[in-house]
Design a protein around this motif. Structure first.
Motif, mmCIF file in Angstrom:
data_model
loop_
_atom_site.group_PDB
_atom_site.id
_atom_site.type_symbol
_atom_site.label_atom_id
_atom_site.label_comp_id
_atom_site.label_asym_id
_atom_site.label_seq_id
_atom_site.Cartn_x
_atom_site.Cartn_y
_atom_site.Cartn_z
ATOM 1 N N GLY A 57 -63.784 -56.139 54.558
ATOM 2 C CA GLY A 57 -64.384 -55.844 53.272
ATOM 3 C C GLY A 57 -63.345 -55.321 52.289
ATOM 4 O O GLY A 57 -63.318 -55.693 51.110
ATOM 5 N N VAL A 94 -60.968 -58.273 51.366
ATOM 6 C CA VAL A 94 -61.584 -59.178 50.390
ATOM 7 C C VAL A 94 -61.524 -58.568 48.990
ATOM 8 O O VAL A 94 -61.215 -59.255 48.010
ATOM 9 N N LYS A 146 -59.624 -60.210 45.721
ATOM 10 C CA LYS A 146 -60.309 -60.444 44.454
ATOM 11 C C LYS A 146 -59.713 -59.623 43.313
ATOM 12 O O LYS A 146 -59.705 -60.064 42.155
ATOM 13 N N SER A 192 -67.768 -64.933 57.854
ATOM 14 C CA SER A 192 -68.535 -64.498 56.684
ATOM 15 C C SER A 192 -67.642 -63.840 55.639
ATOM 16 O O SER A 192 -67.943 -63.873 54.440
ATOM 17 N N PHE A 193 -66.534 -63.243 56.082
ATOM 18 C CA PHE A 193 -65.624 -62.606 55.141
ATOM 19 C C PHE A 193 -64.510 -63.539 54.691
ATOM 20 O O PHE A 193 -63.692 -63.158 53.868
ATOM 21 N N ASP A 197 -65.728 -66.652 53.747
ATOM 22 C CA ASP A 197 -66.572 -67.347 52.765
ATOM 23 C C ASP A 197 -66.480 -66.717 51.383
ATOM 24 O O ASP A 197 -66.520 -67.418 50.368
ATOM 25 N N ASP A 198 -66.336 -65.392 51.332
ATOM 26 C CA ASP A 198 -66.323 -64.677 50.056
ATOM 27 C C ASP A 198 -65.137 -65.062 49.168
ATOM 28 O O ASP A 198 -65.207 -64.923 47.939
ATOM 29 N N VAL A 199 -64.042 -65.524 49.786
ATOM 30 C CA VAL A 199 -62.842 -65.840 49.004
ATOM 31 C C VAL A 199 -62.335 -67.256 49.288
ATOM 32 O O VAL A 199 -61.194 -67.589 48.965
ATOM 33 N N GLN A 200 -63.187 -68.094 49.878
ATOM 34 C CA GLN A 200 -62.752 -69.413 50.313
ATOM 35 C C GLN A 200 -62.173 -70.250 49.183
ATOM 36 O O GLN A 200 -61.251 -71.051 49.391
ATOM 37 N N GLU A 241 -69.859 -52.227 53.980
ATOM 38 C CA GLU A 241 -69.206 -52.647 52.737
ATOM 39 C C GLU A 241 -67.704 -52.857 52.920
ATOM 40 O O GLU A 241 -67.077 -53.593 52.158
ATOM 41 N N GLU A 291 -70.745 -55.185 58.584
ATOM 42 C CA GLU A 291 -71.710 -56.153 58.066
ATOM 43 C C GLU A 291 -72.434 -56.867 59.204
ATOM 44 O O GLU A 291 -73.656 -57.057 59.161
#
Length: 535
Positions: free
Chosen positions: A336, A339, A343, A359-360, A362-365, A410, A416
């Motif tokens: 988290g 990521v 960002k 899943s983490f 996917d957030d920045v793929q 988070e 998560e």
């Protein structure tokens, strides 16, 4: 007398020539000859050396010479790049030329040298299957074309015109030259190989010899690399064949397994692939640029990695740095947090990101190239040695007065995933996530903090990854979670904005190697990368 390849007499002649060529090659290498040497065609080698661990590298500043086997058709740009490299770093590149297949056969017998450059990456793959080399670096792209002299008046416009009775055309030997192998593969797929190879009157062992034949008009046409026509555009013109255009080949250089100068060898590979260095020579001599890494004598990679992966990769990263002669700045943390860093710091992105869970990623793929899933690990309950609180199942984390630790949802993938898992586990009048809140004493960004608190008796139980405790399992109790989906999978990806994407990709390859696999398994991970075929 038939002129087709494969007769018994020709096979015997090639075998004899092979032995003579290899003997001469070994002599040249052992005597430190100065001049580049054309290696004569050789027969098919049958040696299949056993796989070896990479030779330990020496200090690149002490390297005075590297021996490189180079496909004859790539002679000019490599020669120019080698000269520039020697002038800048004082390291001589001794070049041995021949067809890609011929060189591969010969180096298997010679078992010496540092680098092997093939005009078709399929030869590099064969060399890898035979355990002859380690790293491979692309340096250019080629495609087959039909070449004719500008004065040719026989109306040759495509493959079918080669079959006209009045047309005398040439092909490269598919067992000796990369363009010959590529031609045979494409024509076989088209169902035309038998007809065209039967009609062919001239077979040559190298693309350079075929090019000369077209220039001298001893043949009307030949299938050669487009770079050769580009180089001789004052005399030759090319005819594109759609099937040939679709079969672009990658010029690739590999580091041989017996190379003792890996730092210097890989630095020369990076030099050849860098746009501001070697790539200018490839472009000059008609070979398509591959858009290589930004040049740096000692580049630095930045790797973001979830904390769970640390024990599995730190030895691999250390070995990679030593072998490549580069720096790798590795930042371990909860995914988290990583990521959020990706960002929030778009001007200085990591070169690669190894996530704790998909899943983490996917957030920045969108910032990264397609990921590769490396490993997996189960989530488990850990308790103090002897299990004094008698916890037998994840649902029993709701026991009165139990001190429970979880990761922060988070800040970490583990947190998560723990939250999602607990929400899935239903109890009589609620779910485990709601029911356990009264017992949760800490929420940490990483699992290591939870493990340490259980070991120090500050917590009775915690949710961590199996990989977090595989090496200290004798110091606590591990309780499997048999409800829901308690598994995390770890993908890795190279950043689209990396200035060193090829170097970063080699780091990924190091992390997916057989040696790395053993490290992952020893630390409690499952392995997701398909094993290489034995064939």
């Amino acid at each position: 007398m038939s002129r087709r390849l494969g007769s018994a007499n020709n096979g015997l002649l090639v075998a004899v020539v092979s032995l003579v060529a290899v003997a001469g090659l070994i002599f040249l290498l052992s005597s430190g000859g100065d001049a580049p040497t054309e290696v004569q065609p050789a027969g098919n080698g049958t040696d299949n050396p056993k796989p070896d661990a990479p030779v330990q590298p020496t200090d690149s500043t002490s390297t005075k010479k590297l021996v490189m086997y180079c496909a004859a058709g790539i002679k000019l740009p490599v020669e120019a790049a080698a000269k520039a490299y020697e002038e800048e770093f004082g390291v001589e590149i001794q070049l041995q030329y021949g067809g890609s297949g011929t060189l591969l056969n010969n180096l298997q017998i010679a078992e010496t040298g540092d680098l092997y450059l093939a005009a078709d990456t399929s030869y590099i793959e064969i060399a890898r299957q035979k355990k002859l080399l380690h790293e491979a670096v692309p340096v250019g792209r080629l495609r087959p074309v039909i070449a004719i002299h500008k004065d040719n008046d026989k109306g040759i416009k495509g493959l079918d015109d080669l079959l006209k009775p009045e047309v005398n055309f040439g092909l490269a030997n598919p067992d000796a030259a990369s363009v010959g192998k590529a031609t045979k593969k494409i024509l076989t797929k088209m169902g035309k190989w038998e007809e065209i190879s039967t009609a062919c009157k001239v077979f040559k062992p190298t693309v350079n010899e075929l090019t000369s034949a077209v220039k001298l008009k001893s043949v009307d046409a030949a299938v050669i690399w487009d770079s050769q026509v580009n180089l001789h555009s004052d005399e030759l013109t090319m005819i594109h064949v759609p099937e040939f255009d679709a079969a672009t080949k990658q010029v690739t250089v590999g580091v041989l397994k017996w190379c003792k100068e890996s730092v210097a060898a890989l630095r020369f590979c990076r030099f050849m692939s860098a746009p501001s260095k070697g790539q200018q020579y490839f472009t000059q001599f008609g070979i398509e640029n591959i858009g290589g890494d930004e040049w740096s004598e000692s580049p630095e990679l930045v790797l973001y990695s979830g904390g769970v992966n640390r024990l599995a990769i730190e030895d691999t990263v250390k070995a990679f740095k030593q072998r490549e002669g580069v720096s790798v700045k590795t930042i371990y943390n909860g995914c988290g947090i990583l990521v959020a860093m990706i960002k929030g710091n778009e001007n200085q992105p990591p070169d690669a990101y190894f996530a704790c869970d998909a899943s983490f990623m996917d957030d920045v793929q969108s910032d990264f190239r397609p990921p590769l899933t490396i490993s997996d690990t189960d989530m488990v309950v850990i308790v103090q040695k002897g299990n004094p609180m008698r916890v037998k199942d994840v649902k029993e984390l709701t026991k009165a007065d139990l001190k429970v630790g979880v990761a922060n949802a988070e800040q970490s993938a583990l947190g998560e995933l723990t939250k999602k898992l607990f929400l899935q586990i239903k109890l009589d009048d609620s779910n485990l996530y709601e029911a356990v809140q009264g017992n949760v004493r800490v929420q940490t960004p990483t699992a290591d903090m939870l493990v340490n608190q259980v070991l120090a008796n500050g917590l009775d139980a915690a949710i961590v990854y199996k990989a977090n405790v595989a090496s200290i399992s004798e110091k606590l109790e591990i309780i499997p979670i048999r409800t829901g989906n308690p598994k995390a999978v770890q993908p890795i990806a190279v950043n689209k904005a990396s200035k060193h994407p090829y170097l970063a990709q080699r780091l990924v390859e190091a992390i997916t190697s057989a040696e790395s696999r053993e490290r992952f398994l020893s630390h409690g991970f499952g392995w997701r990368v398909p094993l290489p075929s034995a064939n």
